[in-house]
Design a protein around this motif. Structure first.
Motif, PDB file in Angstrom:
ATOM      1  N   SER A 204      53.518 -16.244  17.158  1.00 16.33           N
ATOM      2  CA  SER A 204      53.160 -16.994  16.126  1.00 16.33           C
ATOM      3  C   SER A 204      53.673 -18.423  15.941  1.00 16.33           C
ATOM      4  O   SER A 204      55.001 -18.528  16.019  1.00 16.33           O
ATOM      5  CB  SER A 204      53.214 -16.116  14.719  1.00 16.33           C
ATOM      6  OG  SER A 204      52.796 -17.299  13.608  1.00 16.33           O
ATOM      7  N   ALA A 209      51.352 -19.281   6.670  1.00 19.15           N
ATOM      8  CA  ALA A 209      50.715 -18.007   6.368  1.00 19.15           C
ATOM      9  C   ALA A 209      49.512 -18.155   5.343  1.00 19.15           C
ATOM     10  O   ALA A 209      49.683 -18.663   4.486  1.00 19.15           O
ATOM     11  CB  ALA A 209      51.979 -16.728   5.703  1.00 19.15           C
ATOM     12  N   LYS A 212      50.575 -14.715   1.134  1.00 18.59           N
ATOM     13  CA  LYS A 212      52.072 -14.040   1.102  1.00 18.59           C
ATOM     14  C   LYS A 212      52.264 -12.836   0.408  1.00 18.59           C
ATOM     15  O   LYS A 212      51.411 -12.383  -0.413  1.00 18.59           O
ATOM     16  CB  LYS A 212      52.590 -15.140   0.205  1.00 18.59           C
ATOM     17  CG  LYS A 212      52.745 -16.460   0.861  1.00 18.59           C
ATOM     18  CD  LYS A 212      54.196 -16.466   1.700  1.00 18.59           C
ATOM     19  CE  LYS A 212      54.574 -17.834   2.219  1.00 18.59           C
ATOM     20  NZ  LYS A 212      55.630 -17.641   3.380  1.00 18.59           N
ATOM     21  N   ALA A 275      49.505 -15.800  12.298  1.00 18.54           N
ATOM     22  CA  ALA A 275      50.485 -16.194  10.975  1.00 18.54           C
ATOM     23  C   ALA A 275      50.359 -14.969  10.262  1.00 18.54           C
ATOM     24  O   ALA A 275      51.144 -14.433   9.396  1.00 18.54           O
ATOM     25  CB  ALA A 275      50.081 -17.303  10.505  1.00 18.54           C
ATOM     26  N   LEU A 276      49.188 -14.247   9.767  1.00 20.13           N
ATOM     27  CA  LEU A 276      48.979 -13.210   9.321  1.00 20.13           C
ATOM     28  C   LEU A 276      49.669 -11.988   9.697  1.00 20.13           C
ATOM     29  O   LEU A 276      50.436 -11.326   9.008  1.00 20.13           O
ATOM     30  CB  LEU A 276      47.188 -12.708   9.128  1.00 20.13           C
ATOM     31  CG  LEU A 276      46.874 -11.522   8.353  1.00 20.13           C
ATOM     32  CD1 LEU A 276      47.374 -11.449   6.837  1.00 20.13           C
ATOM     33  CD2 LEU A 276      45.512 -11.018   8.419  1.00 20.13           C
ATOM     34  N   ARG A 278      52.371 -12.112  11.439  1.00 15.37           N
ATOM     35  CA  ARG A 278      53.577 -12.562  11.356  1.00 15.37           C
ATOM     36  C   ARG A 278      54.200 -12.229   9.637  1.00 15.37           C
ATOM     37  O   ARG A 278      55.127 -11.555   9.490  1.00 15.37           O
ATOM     38  CB  ARG A 278      53.957 -13.930  11.675  1.00 15.37           C
ATOM     39  CG  ARG A 278      55.448 -14.415  11.611  1.00 15.37           C
ATOM     40  CD  ARG A 278      55.542 -15.928  11.650  1.00 15.37           C
ATOM     41  NE  ARG A 278      54.823 -16.392  10.379  1.00 15.37           N
ATOM     42  CZ  ARG A 278      54.294 -17.630  10.455  1.00 15.37           C
ATOM     43  NH1 ARG A 278      54.212 -18.169  11.520  1.00 15.37           N
ATOM     44  NH2 ARG A 278      53.785 -18.164   9.313  1.00 15.37           N
ATOM     45  N   GLU A 279      53.240 -12.398   8.900  1.00 15.76           N
ATOM     46  CA  GLU A 279      53.675 -12.200   7.505  1.00 15.76           C
ATOM     47  C   GLU A 279      53.637 -10.885   7.073  1.00 15.76           C
ATOM     48  O   GLU A 279      54.414 -10.359   6.344  1.00 15.76           O
ATOM     49  CB  GLU A 279      52.636 -12.990   6.525  1.00 15.76           C
ATOM     50  CG  GLU A 279      52.738 -12.847   5.058  1.00 15.76           C
ATOM     51  CD  GLU A 279      53.874 -13.258   4.570  1.00 15.76           C
ATOM     52  OE1 GLU A 279      54.570 -14.320   5.306  1.00 15.76           O
ATOM     53  OE2 GLU A 279      54.191 -13.277   3.498  1.00 15.76           O
ATOM     54  N   ASN A 282      56.956  -9.697   8.440  1.00 13.40           N
ATOM     55  CA  ASN A 282      58.133  -9.911   7.783  1.00 13.40           C
ATOM     56  C   ASN A 282      58.198  -9.108   6.712  1.00 13.40           C
ATOM     57  O   ASN A 282      59.338  -8.618   6.252  1.00 13.40           O
ATOM     58  CB  ASN A 282      57.801 -11.318   7.053  1.00 13.40           C
ATOM     59  CG  ASN A 282      57.934 -12.475   8.058  1.00 13.40           C
ATOM     60  OD1 ASN A 282      58.756 -12.445   9.250  1.00 13.40           O
ATOM     61  ND2 ASN A 282      57.589 -13.878   8.064  1.00 13.40           N
ATOM     62  N   ALA A 283      57.167  -8.759   5.970  1.00 13.09           N
ATOM     63  CA  ALA A 283      57.020  -7.878   4.748  1.00 13.09           C
ATOM     64  C   ALA A 283      57.584  -6.488   5.054  1.00 13.09           C
ATOM     65  O   ALA A 283      58.526  -6.000   4.512  1.00 13.09           O
ATOM     66  CB  ALA A 283      55.693  -7.732   4.081  1.00 13.09           C
TER      67      ALA A 283
END
Ligand code: KG4
Ligand code: ZN
Length: 373
Positions: A204, A209, A212, A275-276, A278-279, A282-283
């Motif tokens: 990404s 994002a 979030k 980006a989605l 990746r988000e 991340n979560a």
């Protein structure tokens, strides 16, 4: 002492020979991913049938690769649970029969204890020792659970002695790997979802994002996990934004043509989708790492052990390494091959149980919800 390990709790038929609970002489894993892929998850009946087809050749291969004869096996370790009952029964029945025929002891193993021993196997290979007490995160498609791990005899630092486990947290809904698989499915990225989402998140390009995802707040036990809300949040976001429809359709067509490799799917992903992903990652990673680090701090342990299929995740590994460095605990992962289901970890766990005198008789039965205690 050379132990044959047999694992059939889910969708991998596996056999391995491990010497003295430490040295892997062979490790064979027959994956059923191709059988279950079109259903987007493991189908229990199909899993049992595949185990039946695979168990004999897989054990033969493990024995051959170890350069042994079947008669040279000194004990047999088999997964008793937790897992799919029909799948477990194949390994258990085969293990019992083999133990009887060879006149060797049969050692029942908890699959989760196997995952813990996968970490010790790897540490031994690397010439490191995972000091106890430890906090162990087992994170896979079927489990997301935190244990406190202590030596059975508190003076002994021997992973081959019996260990004591205390469950200190677990998922209240989906396992983390299950969330990966479901999110990949809804994004048209195939099955299993973990490996591809892991790689897509890494490429990404820093696009903002599109949504979030904040940390998941837990009432009650703050060391519990929950991932179904996150999965649903991804689902709603995708449903509410029409621009995802077309690219998901194009990826599903690619999958239908058998084009499911990262290199084939990456060009079909918009920066927004990357980006989605990746988000989402991340979560998940933030949640797994935060709760595990909190547990480690609270219990003042020496090490953190991370095992199970999701332990293969590159961001999870990197984040744990970073956090551990700054907090003075050591973190241990199995190699990727030992992270996912395998039988070397079962043979290793069987060694310590055998030494403690744990031996099954012919009444051994599968226990789909066997607890680790
Ligand atoms: O331990 P495992 O082989 O089987 C059990 O579920 O017991 O774990 C498989 C799970 C799947 O959900 C898969 O998507 C996930 O582990 N997984 C990953 C990665 N590799 C496998 N999840 C995140 N990142 C990865 N690199
Ligand atoms: Zn597993």
């Amino acid at each position: 002492m050379r132990i044959l390990g047999i694992e059939s709790s889910c969708d991998e038929t596996a056999a391995a020979v491990v010497a003295d609970g430490r040295e892997i002489l062979s490790s064979i894993v027959a994956s059923q991913i191709d059988v279950h892929r079109k259903y987007g998850g493991v189908v229990p009946e199909l899993a049992s049938r595949e185990h039946l087809r695979q168990i004999v050749p897989v054990v033969r291969e493990a024995i051959a690769q170890a350069g042994m004869k079947l008669q040279e096996v000194e004990a047999i370790g088999v997964t008793q649970g937790p897992g799919l009952v029909g799948a477990l029964l194949v390994g258990i029945t085969y293990g019992k029969t083999l133990a009887q025929a060879l006149g060797r002891p049969l050692v029942p193993v908890n699959h989760l204890e196997g995952h813990v021993h996968a970490v010790f196997l790897e540490a031994h290979k690397a010439g490191r020792a995972a000091k106890l007490p430890a906090v162990c995160l087992i994170v896979s498609g079927g489990h997301t659970v935190l244990y406190e791990v202590r030596a059975g005899d508190s003076n002994v630092q021997d992973p081959n002695g019996l260990l004591r486990y205390r469950k200190i947290g677990q998922t209240r809904d989906d396992a983390a790997g299950e969330a990966y698989d479901k999110v990949a499915k809804l994004l048209g990225l195939g099955y299993p979802g973990g490996p591809i989402l892991d790689r897509l998140a890494a490429v990404s390009n820093g696009a903002m994002a599109p949504v979030k995802f904040g940390p998941t707040k837990m009432r009650g036990n703050v060391l519990d996990f929950s991932f179904s809300g996150l999965k649903t949040a991804v689902l709603y976001h995708v449903r509410e934004h029409n621009e995802y429809v077309e690219e998901i359709g194009r990826r599903e067509e690619a999958l239908a043509r058998g084009e499911r490799k990262f290199e084939q799917l990456l060009p079909l992903c918009s920066p927004k989708t990357l980006a989605l992903v990746r988000e989402f990652q991340n979560a998940v990673v933030r949640d797994l790492v935060e709760r595990t680090m909190n547990a480690a701090e609270e219990l003042a342990v020496e090490s953190i052990l991370v095992s199970g299929g999701v332990a293969a995740n590159s961001q999870l590994r990197a984040t744990f390494e970073q956090r551990a460095k700054s907090s003075g605990v050591e973190v241990f992962f199995p190699s990727r091959a030992l992270s996912t289901d395998n039988a070397a970890m079962i043979a290793a766990a069987a060694y310590s149980r055998f030494r403690a005198g744990v031996i099954a008789d012919t009444t051994l039965n599968a226990d789909p919800s066997l607890a680790l205690a």
